[in-house]
Design a protein around this motif. Structure first.
Motif, PDB file in Angstrom:
ATOM      1  N   ALA A 199       0.831  -1.207   0.000  1.00  0.00           N
ATOM      2  CA  ALA A 199       0.000   0.000   0.000  1.00  0.00           C
ATOM      3  C   ALA A 199       0.867   1.260   0.000  1.00  0.00           C
ATOM      4  CB  ALA A 199      -0.931  -0.009   1.205  1.00  0.00           C
ATOM      5  N   LEU A 200       1.944   1.250   0.778  1.00  0.00           N
ATOM      6  CA  LEU A 200       2.849   2.403   0.811  1.00  0.00           C
ATOM      7  C   LEU A 200       3.480   2.650  -0.556  1.00  0.00           C
ATOM      8  CD1 LEU A 200       4.577   1.729   4.237  1.00  0.00           C
ATOM      9  CD2 LEU A 200       3.363   3.849   3.652  1.00  0.00           C
ATOM     10  N   VAL A 201       3.899   1.582  -1.203  1.00  0.00           N
ATOM     11  CA  VAL A 201       4.550   1.723  -2.508  1.00  0.00           C
ATOM     12  C   VAL A 201       3.567   2.237  -3.554  1.00  0.00           C
ATOM     13  CG1 VAL A 201       5.561   0.440  -4.438  1.00  0.00           C
ATOM     14  CG2 VAL A 201       6.364   0.021  -2.114  1.00  0.00           C
ATOM     15  N   ILE A 202       2.397   1.595  -3.656  1.00  0.00           N
ATOM     16  CA  ILE A 202       1.459   1.941  -4.729  1.00  0.00           C
ATOM     17  C   ILE A 202       0.861   3.324  -4.523  1.00  0.00           C
ATOM     18  CG2 ILE A 202      -0.653   1.238  -5.903  1.00  0.00           C
ATOM     19  CD1 ILE A 202       0.022  -1.657  -5.123  1.00  0.00           C
ATOM     20  N   ALA A 203       0.450   3.631  -3.299  1.00  0.00           N
ATOM     21  CA  ALA A 203      -0.082   4.973  -3.036  1.00  0.00           C
ATOM     22  C   ALA A 203       1.018   6.018  -3.148  1.00  0.00           C
ATOM     23  CB  ALA A 203      -0.723   5.024  -1.651  1.00  0.00           C
ATOM     24  N   GLY A 204       2.216   5.676  -2.658  1.00  0.00           N
ATOM     25  CA  GLY A 204       3.326   6.624  -2.710  1.00  0.00           C
ATOM     26  C   GLY A 204       3.734   6.974  -4.125  1.00  0.00           C
ATOM     27  N   MET A 205       3.629   6.030  -5.049  1.00  0.00           N
ATOM     28  CA  MET A 205       4.002   6.293  -6.438  1.00  0.00           C
ATOM     29  C   MET A 205       3.074   7.306  -7.103  1.00  0.00           C
ATOM     30  SD  MET A 205       5.012   2.426  -7.685  1.00  0.00           S
ATOM     31  CE  MET A 205       5.329   2.920  -9.378  1.00  0.00           C
ATOM     32  N   LYS A 206       1.896   7.514  -6.524  1.00  0.00           N
ATOM     33  CA  LYS A 206       0.945   8.473  -7.087  1.00  0.00           C
ATOM     34  C   LYS A 206       1.225   9.898  -6.626  1.00  0.00           C
ATOM     35  CE  LYS A 206      -1.838   5.269  -8.916  1.00  0.00           C
ATOM     36  NZ  LYS A 206      -2.228   5.200 -10.344  1.00  0.00           N
TER      37      LYS A 206
END
Length: 405
Positions: free
Chosen positions: A208-215
């Protein structure tokens, strides 16, 4: 070794919030009344129904092995008026999901279900059906996710809010900026509670941190990516790559620790004012040290891992000296260039939503009103079609009736 590694990573995650925090106005990061006010939703054209009659109709329809219409289940959910009726609706949502019409559960029915659960103190039911979406067909849109997440946040139930974020991640529903910001804030607040993370929870938080952070192209987003990749890297090297990507929207190529270092390198080469949180950098350091200290122990593996998985896992472990050296150089360079932020991830995400959430809320309100109009038009079309079909059936029945009756 795997259990020991996960325990160390979890302990590091529990210590992520020791850095300096900023002070923000109370509860600003929670959705405003403009976004949560049910007035517009409740202004829809009413379609009052007797739930006992609807339940009887659905039971008889299923007994005859015929499909229940999406309009019927929508009416049932819309007319819930008590906690007990929430339980009844859960049963009929399950039945509908396992019927031939399962693909036709309407978006507004899912939204209505979540609102009714919140209204009648059944938030646990909303979360249960969300976690078991395959069994109930509950796949919310981003604005519905926001409502449910916000409800947990307002009650400071960060574990519940985290559970919602995990479902957002699994559904890959991070397209809306408000959802991204609420999710990152939730993840930071949940880690701030120092939870004891098992490897599955560590994997979910990392993903979740990676995918949301990439946005999010800012310090909060980059710090989230770094922390997320570090968490995933810990799982990869302690349990194998399959444990990372199985049933997750993640890459199935090895090298999550390498991707964490790539985030650091990207910030170091950035000409702007991008920074990384010291706690995220510190967590990656902890993961690397833990793995290096256990280099002589046999790695843990997923029970379903094949020989190729084991080879890839060992190949990544062999890169630990290289990863450690690269980390030291990048960390020193970031410190020297002033690109390390002493603020915690929670502070960075709180600052992000403090500055940007209000503008996104205006867009969300406009989007919700547009969706609501579309839903009402669709519902009206279904009602008209139902009337036409009922008229045809009545005409056929009259035509088949014997003369004189």
């Amino acid at each position: 070794m795997a259990a020991s590694m996960i325990q160390r990573c979890a302990s590091s995650a529990r210590g992520l919030t020791t850095c300096v925090t900023h002070s923000f106005s109370a509860r600003r990061w929670i959705l405003s009344a403009a976004c949560t006010d049910p007035a517009k939703w409740e202004q829809r054209r009413e379609d009052p129904q007797n739930l006992a009659l609807l339940a009887s109709l659905m039971d008889k329809t299923y007994e005859r092995k015929l499909p229940v219409s999406s309009l019927t289940i929508a009416r049932f959910v819309d007319n819930i008026s008590s906690r007990e009726e929430v339980d009844q609706a859960e049963y009929y949502l399950y039945k509908f999901r396992h019927s031939p019409n399962c693909w036709y559960l309407r978006d507004w029915t899912i939204h209505s279900w979540v609102r009714q659960c919140l209204k009648y103190g059944a938030r646990d039911k909303a979360l249960h059906t969300l976690r078991n979406k395959v069994q109930y067909g509950i796949f919310p849109d981003d604005l519905t996710f926001n409502l449910l997440m916000d409800s947990f946040l307002k009650d400071e139930d960060y574990k519940g809010a985290f559970s919602v974020v995990v479902e957002v991640m699994l559904q890959e529903a991070f397209d809306r900026p408000s959802t991204q910001m609420l999710s990152l804030y939730t993840l930071a607040k949940y880690l701030e509670t120092k939870p004891k993370l098992g490897w599955e929870e560590q994997r979910s938080a990392g993903a979740a941190l990676v995918i949301a952070g990439m946005k999010q192209h800012n310090s909060a987003g980059l710090s989230a990516q770094l922390l997320g990749h570090a968490l995933l890297g810990g799982v990869e090297l302690s349990r194998g790559l399959r444990s990372v990507f199985h049933q997750m929207p993640l890459m199935w190529t090895p090298g999550y620790l390498g991707r964490a270092l790539a985030v650091m390198e990207r910030v170091a080469s950035s000409p702007g004012d991008m920074k990384l949180s010291q706690e995220a950098i510190g967590h990656l350091d902890t993961v690397l040290q833990s793995l290096v200290s256990e280099a002589g122990s046999p790695p843990g593996t997923d029970v379903d891992a094949d020989p190729t998985d084991l080879e890839e896992q060992q190949a990544e472990r062999d890169k630990l000296p290289q990863y450690t050296q690269a980390f030291r150089e990048l960390s020193a360079g970031l410190q020297a260039s002033g690109q390390v932020d002493s603020a915690s991830l929670q502070s960075l995400t709180a600052q992000l939503v403090e500055q940007r959430l209000a503008a996104e809320e205006c867009r969300d309100v406009e989007e919700f009103e547009e969706r609501l109009r579309g839903w009402e038009e669709e519902r009206e079309q279904l009602c008209q079609r139902e009337k036409v079909d009922r008229g045809r059936l009545e005409s056929r029945a009259r035509a088949k009736a014997p003369a004189g009756q």
